[in-house]
Design an enzyme around this catalytic site. Structure first.
Site, PDB file in Angstrom:
ATOM      1  N   LYS A 181     -11.310  -5.296  -5.096  1.00 29.28           N
ATOM      2  CA  LYS A 181     -12.414  -4.350  -5.251  1.00 29.28           C
ATOM      3  C   LYS A 181     -12.040  -3.197  -6.165  1.00 29.28           C
ATOM      4  O   LYS A 181     -12.852  -2.720  -6.940  1.00 29.28           O
ATOM      5  CB  LYS A 181     -12.794  -3.778  -3.886  1.00 29.28           C
ATOM      6  CG  LYS A 181     -13.483  -4.777  -3.003  1.00 29.28           C
ATOM      7  CD  LYS A 181     -14.294  -4.060  -1.940  1.00 29.28           C
ATOM      8  CE  LYS A 181     -14.300  -4.847  -0.655  1.00 29.28           C
ATOM      9  NZ  LYS A 181     -13.099  -4.625   0.162  1.00 29.28           N
ATOM     10  N   LYS A 225       0.831  -1.209   0.000  1.00 27.58           N
ATOM     11  CA  LYS A 225       0.000   0.000   0.000  1.00 27.58           C
ATOM     12  C   LYS A 225       0.863   1.257   0.000  1.00 27.58           C
ATOM     13  O   LYS A 225       0.482   2.268  -0.592  1.00 27.58           O
ATOM     14  CB  LYS A 225      -0.973  -0.016   1.168  1.00 27.58           C
ATOM     15  CG  LYS A 225      -2.092  -0.998   0.879  1.00 27.58           C
ATOM     16  CD  LYS A 225      -3.134  -1.035   1.948  1.00 27.58           C
ATOM     17  CE  LYS A 225      -4.193  -2.040   1.573  1.00 27.58           C
ATOM     18  NZ  LYS A 225      -4.862  -2.578   2.753  1.00 27.58           N
ATOM     19  N   LYS A 256      -4.759 -11.264  -7.562  1.00 29.45           N
ATOM     20  CA  LYS A 256      -6.049 -11.751  -7.036  1.00 29.45           C
ATOM     21  C   LYS A 256      -7.158 -10.796  -7.466  1.00 29.45           C
ATOM     22  O   LYS A 256      -6.893  -9.638  -7.787  1.00 29.45           O
ATOM     23  CB  LYS A 256      -5.972 -11.865  -5.525  1.00 29.45           C
ATOM     24  CG  LYS A 256      -5.597 -10.565  -4.861  1.00 29.45           C
ATOM     25  CD  LYS A 256      -5.660 -10.632  -3.362  1.00 29.45           C
ATOM     26  CE  LYS A 256      -5.380  -9.264  -2.777  1.00 29.45           C
ATOM     27  NZ  LYS A 256      -6.190  -8.791  -1.727  1.00 29.45           N
TER      28      LYS A 256
HETATM   29  P1  AMP Z   1     -11.089  -6.846   1.676  1.00 33.31           P
HETATM   30  O1  AMP Z   1     -11.798  -6.818   0.346  1.00 33.31           O
HETATM   31  O2  AMP Z   1      -9.608  -6.680   1.524  1.00 33.31           O
HETATM   32  O3  AMP Z   1     -11.713  -5.962   2.688  1.00 33.31           O
HETATM   33  O4  AMP Z   1     -11.244  -8.332   2.210  1.00 33.31           O
HETATM   34  C1  AMP Z   1     -12.440  -8.851   2.734  1.00 33.31           C
HETATM   35  C2  AMP Z   1     -12.327 -10.380   2.823  1.00 33.31           C
HETATM   36  O5  AMP Z   1     -12.307 -10.951   1.508  1.00 33.31           O
HETATM   37  C3  AMP Z   1     -11.043 -10.874   3.514  1.00 33.31           C
HETATM   38  O6  AMP Z   1     -11.371 -12.008   4.274  1.00 33.31           O
HETATM   39  C4  AMP Z   1     -10.137 -11.244   2.357  1.00 33.31           C
HETATM   40  O7  AMP Z   1      -9.202 -12.249   2.711  1.00 33.31           O
HETATM   41  C5  AMP Z   1     -11.146 -11.774   1.352  1.00 33.31           C
HETATM   42  N1  AMP Z   1     -10.640 -11.621  -0.029  1.00 33.31           N
HETATM   43  C6  AMP Z   1     -10.445 -10.466  -0.709  1.00 33.31           C
HETATM   44  N2  AMP Z   1      -9.992 -10.711  -1.963  1.00 33.31           N
HETATM   45  C7  AMP Z   1      -9.903 -12.071  -2.083  1.00 33.31           C
HETATM   46  C8  AMP Z   1      -9.523 -12.976  -3.142  1.00 33.31           C
HETATM   47  N3  AMP Z   1      -9.185 -12.527  -4.344  1.00 33.31           N
HETATM   48  N4  AMP Z   1      -9.554 -14.315  -2.889  1.00 33.31           N
HETATM   49  C9  AMP Z   1      -9.934 -14.779  -1.669  1.00 33.31           C
HETATM   50  N5  AMP Z   1     -10.308 -13.995  -0.640  1.00 33.31           N
HETATM   51  C10 AMP Z   1     -10.305 -12.656  -0.828  1.00 33.31           C
END
Ligand code: AMP
Length: 333
Positions: free
Chosen positions: A200, A115, A197
């Protein structure tokens, strides 16, 4: 909520539309766990301020994440579904934990380094102490299980370190939180172009969102990279082909997957057909969630009520923990 149940906590940042990675890495387990555990699931709005200081779209995004969680099957009557900033106790625990976290270990965190590279003009202290706030979110409920995707593994290791450090210094208050996926490997849903990966905010054409329209889903899937096909039977699959099979395993039935696997192994696979099948199965998976989200979003009164009730449940648990924390530290004069 019964006291005998083991405690679960997890959260998702309101930084954009949720995608298949969020679903298969996190929400799928939330929905399963709500039946057997005492669950605290939150929209991590404070975390989003570390990278998204502009709050113009924050309210809309918070509502969307709530609606998307509910549309995926989370029941606000069974779990505490709340907004992080509504639970003020988090900030107090975060403060105490910051005294137990060292600059060196925080600077080594992979997500901090990533980041800091992405936002060179805004390397703020909140970004550095992100894993400390995340630890506070989790251990505030004395949670043991944290359903998360693979990208969160290092943060959970840090959460265990901070919890253990607190316990050693001040006395046993917290269980060690562990990343949870029903005894399976943590999930990482790759982007459609195989370069990272699903996420968002980055790489949007290579991410399948729960809000994507059918045509957009088809377009994204049909664009995925393939080649002329294997030239020798039972060849190893290149990464980008493995990726397509991986996505199929998420949404297609076993018969379909076996058919394309056999076609691959005997060199008769037609990738156009495979992608059409995958696109259709993705549409069947995403479309019902998308329409439920839209219906839930239309009822702001309901969403506010969910947040209010969720915060009440979360604060009751948080207040009980903070009494123990202050007592353990010796802030009881
Ligand atoms: P975030 O979008 O970073 O707030 O993550 C929210 C949840 O989604 C967390 O548990 C992350 O580990 C999971 N997560 C986000 N992107 C992925 C991905 N591409 N594959 C698996 N888990 C994900």
């Amino acid at each position: 909520m019964s006291n005998q149940k083991e405690i679960v906590m997890s959260g998702i940042r309101p930084t954009g539309f949720l995608h298949l990675g969020n679903y298969f890495g996190a929400i799928r387990n939330y929905v399963r766990m709500q039946e057997d555990f005492e669950c605290y699931f939150m929209v991590a709005d404070l975390h989003s301020l570390t990278t998204h200081p502009d709050t113009k779209e924050l309210k809309e995004n918070v509502h969307r994440v709530l609606a998307e969680n509910i549309a995926c099957g989370l029941d606000p009557d069974k779990v505490a579904l709340y907004c992080q900033s509504h639970v003020y106790e988090t900030s107090e625990l975060y403060l105490y934990l910051n005294m137990l976290a060292y600059k060196g270990e925080l600077e080594k965190t992979v997500t901090f380094k990533d980041k800091a590279r992405q936002h060179p003009d805004n390397i703020n202290a909140g970004l550095l102490t992100y894993p400390v706030l995340q630890t506070a979110d989790i251990i505030l409920h004395r949670a043991k299980y944290v359903p998360v995707g693979k990208d969160q593994e290092q943060h959970l290791e840090m959460a265990r370190n901070f919890a253990n450090r607190f316990n050693h210094r001040y006395g046993e208050v917290f269980p060690e939180p562990i990343a949870f996926n029903y005894n399976q490997e943590l999930v990482k849903v790759p982007s459609l172009d195989g370069t990272g990966k699903m996420s968002k905010s980055e790489n949007q054409m290579a991410t399948l969102y729960l809000a994507d329209e059918d045509d957009m889903i088809r377009k994204k899937v049909m664009k995925t990279k393939t080649d002329g096909g294997p030239t020798a039977p039972n060849s190893p699959k290149p990464d980008y082909i493995e990726n397509i099979f991986g996505l199929m395993k998420l949404v297609s039935n076993e018969e379909v997957i076996n058919k394309f696997d056999n076609d691959y192994n005997n060199c008769s696979i037609r990738y156009g057909d495979m992608k059409k099948q995958l696109a259709g199965d993705m549409v069947n998976f995403i479309a019902p969630i998308r329409s439920k989200v839209n219906a839930i979003l239309a009822d702001e009164h309901y969403l506010k009520d969910v947040m209010r009730k969720g915060a009440e449940k979360a604060r009751a648990s948080a207040r009980a923990t903070m009494l123990l924390v202050r007592e353990a530290i010796g802030l009881n004069y």
